[in-house]
Design an enzyme around this catalytic site. Structure first.
Site, PDB file in Angstrom:
ATOM      1  N   ASP A  29      23.652  80.870   5.436  1.00 10.68           N
ATOM      2  CA  ASP A  29      24.298  81.975   4.727  1.00 10.68           C
ATOM      3  C   ASP A  29      25.634  81.494   4.182  1.00 10.68           C
ATOM      4  O   ASP A  29      26.573  81.232   4.928  1.00 10.68           O
ATOM      5  CB  ASP A  29      24.524  83.146   5.691  1.00 10.68           C
ATOM      6  CG  ASP A  29      25.051  84.394   4.996  1.00 10.68           C
ATOM      7  OD1 ASP A  29      25.417  84.315   3.808  1.00 10.68           O
ATOM      8  OD2 ASP A  29      25.088  85.456   5.646  1.00 10.68           O
ATOM      9  N   SER A  40      25.550  92.589   6.203  1.00  8.70           N
ATOM     10  CA  SER A  40      26.614  92.313   5.246  1.00  8.70           C
ATOM     11  C   SER A  40      27.761  93.304   5.462  1.00  8.70           C
ATOM     12  O   SER A  40      28.290  93.405   6.567  1.00  8.70           O
ATOM     13  CB  SER A  40      26.049  92.356   3.823  1.00  8.70           C
ATOM     14  OG  SER A  40      26.942  91.757   2.914  1.00  8.70           O
ATOM     15  N   HIS A  64      21.558  84.868   3.530  1.00  9.01           N
ATOM     16  CA  HIS A  64      22.222  86.130   3.816  1.00  9.01           C
ATOM     17  C   HIS A  64      21.208  87.179   4.252  1.00  9.01           C
ATOM     18  O   HIS A  64      20.182  87.387   3.607  1.00  9.01           O
ATOM     19  CB  HIS A  64      22.947  86.600   2.553  1.00  9.01           C
ATOM     20  CG  HIS A  64      23.922  87.707   2.798  1.00  9.01           C
ATOM     21  ND1 HIS A  64      24.934  87.611   3.717  1.00  9.01           N
ATOM     22  CD2 HIS A  64      24.041  88.943   2.241  1.00  9.01           C
ATOM     23  CE1 HIS A  64      25.644  88.720   3.704  1.00  9.01           C
ATOM     24  NE2 HIS A  64      25.110  89.549   2.827  1.00  9.01           N
TER      25      HIS A  64
END
Length: 651
Positions: free
Chosen positions: A378, A266, A409
């Site tokens: 995602d 991320s 994710h």
């Protein structure tokens, strides 16, 4: 068409032990290497001196083996503050990045020089409660705090449970923790990666991004200062920047080879992209997992204000406020206020603000070997980030590999995949990883399959046409243009309260248009980026436009494969808003999120068009009308085998 290869078990083991290594650049100091083996140099023993012990990594099957201590009590820990060349908080002093080093005892006692696995994060100190922007308002407006600014579509971020914080601690399934930064060297800001890499001879560095934890400076959600802060750690590891301990004593990184590999998920994976785009010397490899390649594509799409999945109403100012965890809570207020102004939630236009946060601009500077990892499902950091970054790296001949999985994710490649990558590019051991198949994809049945490259080289853009339905029923998605019939204009009435899944499932609805293929007699694989070209007019000066690509099973249940959005006011350029004249037809060409997906035999492939997308776009009051000219609208799909494959399956 190239055939994929399913991953099998390991081959018969072969072992290699390297001699003692020295820091890169030692030859410039007159310490000429007496031998070089697998890219790791060994210094000769001076005449009359005692022989140094042979300490170094062991490689088996092209991977560094865990031959060093796994006992954390045997490792050396250091806490440092690294000076950067920026002053983003305007206090008249260069910002300093707080970092923690974990290295082997042998780097002190046996002359071992270790390469570094490095993660930098704004999340190690937790996060602040924040409130997202209200998205329930008319287009071309933005509500300010104090005027209905509230979080619709999500609760206040909780540092104990927020997905972003969790991403900081799950990169390598390493039993990591991410305790909030406290006073003194404990608790550690993170222990992720240590148990994987210390026993294999690597050192691990964790650093806190500017404005967070014990670092100073200001968070700017992808701004240039954050990139420079993260890059300065690599400069220190290579002797180009200064660092200090808690007493102010200067600390040198004499224990490392200077070769660095960055990894993270991320935001923690985005910073490796940012740092690699500077071309900094010493960064040899990166593993960006669910990482952003352009912040515009995180918070906008083709001129539309579009949220990351699960964070409806978030924007750069909200995220900066969340990670602003340094002790001084006032010094960065003006910086965050400027973010709120410059991000422009009114037009959604691309601007200099977003250009600063677009790492695609400098992809030509990347020389580090890049192992991209991303979830095909995602919707937080969408697949476009991985696809466009990977495509640009391929075009420039940068060493590259991609891992795509069926999750959302996050989701790291296995330790073995990472080990081969870091062994090759950090230890310099020639294990042939650069000759491996470039793509590792988890298929729908969860098997891992290797492909020569991604997207699949045999995929070809295949144009399909839209034939209207009758009596409100779904129309037809066809490769036969003659089935379209006479020109027909179909209508969509916007209702932002209805979710895309509901509209895709509906047998009929005034709030969407649906076009379906016939029942497929064979599987059809998509690999790449779908696009639509729509001829539309509007009953008002502004509207959202959303396109879905859908898999309909035998019972007619819809699974949204991918989706895309556009602001018709940005039909010519994402940088320029041009008013829509009601009743005037316009051409809208836009992309959906890239994917690799197999539509099974017995299913139907569909395209669904709607206006507002409840979970992603601004949500105006219901009633806006959109008109589609079906005979002048097409869908372009990246089908493996091209038009012939679709025709055979749709026959």
């Amino acid at each position: 068409m190239s055939m994929p290869r399913q991953v099998t078990g390991p081959v018969a083991p072969t072992a290699f032990r390297s001699p003692k290594s020295v820091r890169r650049g030692a030859a410039a100091l007159g310490l000429a290497a007496s031998m070089t083996l697998a890219g790791i140099a060994a210094t000769p023993t001076p005449v009359g001196a005692a022989a140094a012990p042979s300490v170094g990594p062991v490689f088996t099957d092209g991977m560094a083996q865990p031959v060093f201590s796994s006992n954390r009590n045997d490792w050396i820990r250091e806490e440092v503050w690294i000076e950067t060349p920026v002053d983003s908080d305007g206090d008249g002093r260069n910002d300093r990045v707080h970092a923690e080093v974990t290295r082997l005892r042998e780097t002190e006692t046996a002359g071992l020089k270790s390469p570094v696995v490095y993660e930098v994060s704004p999340y190690y100190a937790g996060g602040n409660p924040v409130t997202n922007h209200n998205v329930d308002h008319e287009l071309n407006q933005a509500l300010r705090p104090g005027k209905g600014w509230m979080n619709r579509g999500g609760s206040l971020k909780d540092p104990a449970s927020d997905e972003r914080l969790n991403a900081a601690t799950t990169d390598a399934a390493d039993g990591a923790d991410a305790s909030a930064a406290g006073t003194g060297p404990q608790p550690a800001i993170s222990t992720s990666h240590e148990s994987n890499w210390l026993p294999r001879g690597f050192a691990v560095v964790h650093a806190e991004s500017l404005g967070s934890g014990k670092s100073d400076g200001c968070p700017t959600t992808g701004g240039r200062n954050e990139t420079i802060g993260a890059t300065s750690v690599i400069d220190w590891l290579n002797g180009r920047a200064k660092a200090y301990d808690a007493t102010g004593r200067e600390v040198d990184a004499t224990w490392t080879t200077g070769k660095v590999g960055m990894i993270g998920t991320s935001y923690n994976g985005t910073l490796p992209n940012a740092v690699a785009s500077t071309g900094v010397d010493g960064l040899e490899a990166i593993v960006p997992i669910s990482a952003i390649s352009s912040w515009y594509d995180y918070y906008r799409a083709n001129g539309a204000v579009v949220a990351p999945g699960g964070y409806q109403g978030e924007d750069t100012d909200v995220l900066a406020e969340y990670v602003y965890t340094r002790a001084d809570k006032q010094i960065c207020r003006s910086v965050i206020e400027e973010l709120a102004k410059a991000q422009d939630r009114v037009t959604g236009d691309y601007s200099a603000f977003w250009d600063e946060r677009n790492y695609m601009n400098d992809v030509g500077r990347v020389h580090a070997a890049v192992l991209v990892a991303h979830g095909l499902n995602d919707w937080n950091v969408k697949t476009k980030h991985a696809a466009q970054w990977y495509e640009a790296l391929k075009a420039r001949g940068v060493p590259h590999k991609i891992y795509l999985h069926q999750g959302g994710h996050g989701g790291s490649p296995s330790v073995n995949v990472l080990n081969r990558w870091f062994t090759r590019y950090l230890w310099g051991y020639e294990n042939g990883v650069e000759n491996d198949p470039r793509a590792l994809i988890q298929r729908e049945d969860r098997t891992l399959v290797e492909y020569p490259e991604w997207p699949e080289p045999a995929a070809a853009d295949t144009e399909l046409n839209l034939a209207p339905g009758t009596n409100g029923a779904s129309g037809v998605l066809t490769d036969d243009k003659t089935r379209q019939g006479k020109p027909v204009t179909e209508t969509i009435v916007d209702d932002a309260s209805k979710r895309a899944q509901t509209l895709a499932d509906a047998a009929t609805s005034p709030n969407r248009l649906a076009y379906k293929s016939g029942t497929l007699t064979g599987a059809v694989r998509l690999s790449g980026t779908p696009r639509v070209s729509l001829r539309m007019s509007f009953g008002q000066p502004a509207a959202n436009v959303t396109a879905l690509l859908v898999d309909y099973d035998q019972n007619g249940k819809a699974k949204i494969i991918t989706r895309g959005w556009v602001d018709p006011q940005n039909r010519k350029s994402i940088s320029r808003t041009e008013p829509v004249k009601p009743g005037t037809p316009y051409r809208l060409d836009f992309d959906l999120q890239p994917h690799d997906y197999v539509v099974a035999a017995g299913h139907r492939l569909g395209v669904v068009l709607l206006s507002s997308d409840y979970d992603y776009t601004i949500r105006p009051a219901p009633g806006a009308t959109l008109y589609l000219d079906t005979t002048k609208s097409t869908v372009m799909l990246p089908i493996v085998g091209g038009a012939a494959a679709f025709a055979a399956a749709n026959g």
